[in-house]
Scaffold this active site. Structure first.
Site, PDB file in Angstrom:
ATOM      1  N   GLU A 166      49.535  45.056  33.140  1.00  0.00           N
ATOM      2  CA  GLU A 166      49.118  44.604  31.732  1.00  0.00           C
ATOM      3  C   GLU A 166      50.438  44.904  30.938  1.00  0.00           C
ATOM      4  O   GLU A 166      50.624  45.551  29.844  1.00  0.00           O
ATOM      5  CB  GLU A 166      47.956  45.648  31.192  1.00  0.00           C
ATOM      6  N   ASP A 210      47.640  41.600  35.621  1.00  0.00           N
ATOM      7  CA  ASP A 210      47.326  41.434  34.021  1.00  0.00           C
ATOM      8  C   ASP A 210      45.769  40.899  33.809  1.00  0.00           C
ATOM      9  O   ASP A 210      44.953  40.470  34.858  1.00  0.00           O
ATOM     10  CB  ASP A 210      48.376  40.744  33.380  1.00  0.00           C
ATOM     11  N   GLU A 273      40.101  42.140  39.676  1.00  0.00           N
ATOM     12  CA  GLU A 273      39.021  42.933  38.944  1.00  0.00           C
ATOM     13  C   GLU A 273      37.804  41.988  38.500  1.00  0.00           C
ATOM     14  O   GLU A 273      37.438  42.100  37.324  1.00  0.00           O
ATOM     15  CB  GLU A 273      39.586  43.804  37.608  1.00  0.00           C
TER      16      GLU A 273
HETATM   17  O1  9MR Z   1      36.576  50.829  34.926  1.00  0.00           O
HETATM   18  C1  9MR Z   1      37.578  51.558  34.722  1.00  0.00           C
HETATM   19  C2  9MR Z   1      37.273  52.766  34.041  1.00  0.00           C
HETATM   20  O2  9MR Z   1      36.267  53.670  34.762  1.00  0.00           O
HETATM   21  C3  9MR Z   1      38.365  53.759  33.290  1.00  0.00           C
HETATM   22  O3  9MR Z   1      37.812  54.948  32.771  1.00  0.00           O
HETATM   23  C4  9MR Z   1      39.244  52.925  32.729  1.00  0.00           C
HETATM   24  C5  9MR Z   1      40.435  53.999  32.402  1.00  0.00           C
HETATM   25  O4  9MR Z   1      41.048  54.146  33.571  1.00  0.00           O
HETATM   26  O5  9MR Z   1      39.709  51.962  33.408  1.00  0.00           O
HETATM   27  C6  9MR Z   1      38.777  50.986  33.671  1.00  0.00           C
HETATM   28  O6  9MR Z   1      39.512  49.840  34.608  1.00  0.00           O
HETATM   29  C7  9MR Z   1      40.197  49.130  33.844  1.00  0.00           C
HETATM   30  C8  9MR Z   1      41.449  48.931  34.763  1.00  0.00           C
HETATM   31  O7  9MR Z   1      41.948  50.130  35.254  1.00  0.00           O
HETATM   32  C9  9MR Z   1      42.516  47.761  34.058  1.00  0.00           C
HETATM   33  N1  9MR Z   1      41.763  46.447  33.612  1.00  0.00           N
HETATM   34  C10 9MR Z   1      40.558  46.885  32.950  1.00  0.00           C
HETATM   35  C11 9MR Z   1      39.542  47.614  33.603  1.00  0.00           C
HETATM   36  C12 9MR Z   1      38.180  47.840  32.660  1.00  0.00           C
HETATM   37  O8  9MR Z   1      38.413  48.575  31.314  1.00  0.00           O
END
Ligand code: 9MR
Length: 367
Positions: A166, A210, A273
């Site tokens: 990101e 991203d 994702e």
């Molecule tokens: O799904 C993830 C969640 O369990 C975590 O608490 C959070 C913070 O680390 O991140 C979430 O995953 C994110 C990913 O790492 C980056 N893109 C967006 C995802 C959803 O928020």
């Protein structure tokens, strides 16, 4: 090519239309009546493709035999959802705790899965240690040490890493302001992270990852131009990660256009994702359309994405990963996520049965 599981009637499974007109009631009804082989007769997700199919997993799920069985059945690859992030590994005083990350990586290998690393550098993490106040030389040394130690610990065991996550500004207008950019330079921190990761694990495919790249064409373009500039500066970027948290309301064709532009860089692409929420984020006007209409729109967009992925040359299809395996595993339903218990944004429902979008993906993948 994988063998069909016993009892699969592929023709029945693929009888549904692949692309539905967003508001077509007829399409919704056709879709709703499509014959989906239920339960154990449904084909495993991973049988839909010759490229790896992935999903996330968390330590808390490893002791759940139902989830374990579903992962073994449905995917080739796991992305630990948070255990490999700085939020878990980086400790006060720049100490490291690998207990959770080791557990995830070991578990993935024990199950015969490919393990994908997410993520080494993220603007929102590590901020208790990596501060503006830290002298720049120390900041740079700790930055290098973090990336090389984490990537090096799993050298040869990861298929790839999201090296930087990101980096583009939320609205797609330039790069994101963050402590890493301020201390090391807006693009220099990214180049540096890739160089450290490459030296630490030469065989892992290194990704810039991203979100909103399909949802916001301006952001997609900014991201791709950034990749080009980083490559020109010598960053060993091996792949492009598009998170694909899809806004199902984007116009038809926008996903296809992003993939066409991304493909022109020649790098492998990871749908890293994927999810496709039925419910709108707050701040938008209330959605008065029927659930069936929204399902049809969801299926159309997911079908477009799967077709766009299939339109890539085979060597550019790195993997197709959903953020959670079943609806009940999604960050969208969890309290600390979006807290929407009824959301259905993945290919499998809470019981591990195909959701409507599953058919669109199966159709696009030609299975
Ligand atoms: O799904 C993830 C969640 O369990 C975590 O608490 C959070 C913070 O680390 O991140 C979430 O995953 C994110 C990913 O790492 C980056 N893109 C967006 C995802 C959803 O928020």
């Amino acid at each position: 090519m994988r063998a069909d599981p016993p009892g699969l009637n592929r023709r029945a499974l693929l009888a549904a239309p692949l692309i539905l007109a967003p508001s077509s009631l007829a399409a919704c009804e056709r879709f709703a009546s499509a014959e989906v082989a239920p339960g154990p007769d449904a084909p495993p997700l991973k049988s839909l493709a010759d490229f790896p199919i992935g999903a996330t997993g968390m330590t808390g799920q490893l002791d759940d035999p139902v989830w374990v069985a579903a992962m073994r059945r449905d995917v080739d690859q796991i992305t630990p959802e948070w255990e490999l992030k700085p939020e878990r590994i980086l400790q006060p005083g720049f100490a490291y705790d690998f207990s959770a990350s080791d557990r995830m990586v070991d578990w993935g290998h024990e199950q015969g899965l490919r393990v994908f690393g997410h993520t080494l550098v993220w603007y929102s993490q590590g901020l208790d240690q990596f501060t503006d106040a830290l002298p720049t030389a120390r900041f740079a040394a700790e930055f290098d040490r973090y990336v090389s130690t984490v990537a090096g610990r799993y050298r040869g065991r990861m298929v790839g890493w999201d090296v930087v996550n990101e980096a583009v500004a939320e609205d797609g207008d330039g790069l994101r302001d963050c402590v890493y950019a301020r201390k090391l330079g807006p693009e220099a921190y990214i180049v540096r992270a890739f160089e450290q990761a490459r030296a630490a694990d030469p065989d892992a495919v290194l990704f810039l990852n991203d979100y909103n790249l399909e949802n916001n064409p301006r952001k997609g373009a900014t991201f791709l131009r950034l990749v080009e500039r980083l490559l020109a500066q010598g960053a060993p970027i091996g792949g492009i990660g598009t998170q694909s948290h899809l806004d199902i309301e984007i116009p038809a064709g926008q996903i296809r256009d992003f993939f066409r532009d991304a493909a022109s860089l020649g790098l492998p692409i990871h749908v890293s994702e994927l999810d496709f929420p039925m419910q709108r984020d707050g701040g938008r006007a209330p959605d008065l359309r029927s659930t069936a209409d929204r399902r049809a729109q969801q299926v159309a967009r997911v079908g477009e994405l799967a077709e766009a992925f299939m339109a890539l040359p085979a060597r550019q299809r790195f993997a197709f990963t959903t953020w959670g395996l079943r609806d009940s595993d999604s960050w969208l339903v969890r309290e600390e996520g979006k807290n929407r218990p009824n959301e259905s944004a993945l290919l499998l429902d809470g019981e591990g049965r195909p959701n409507p979008a599953f058919q669109a993906v199966a159709g696009a993948f030609g299975r």
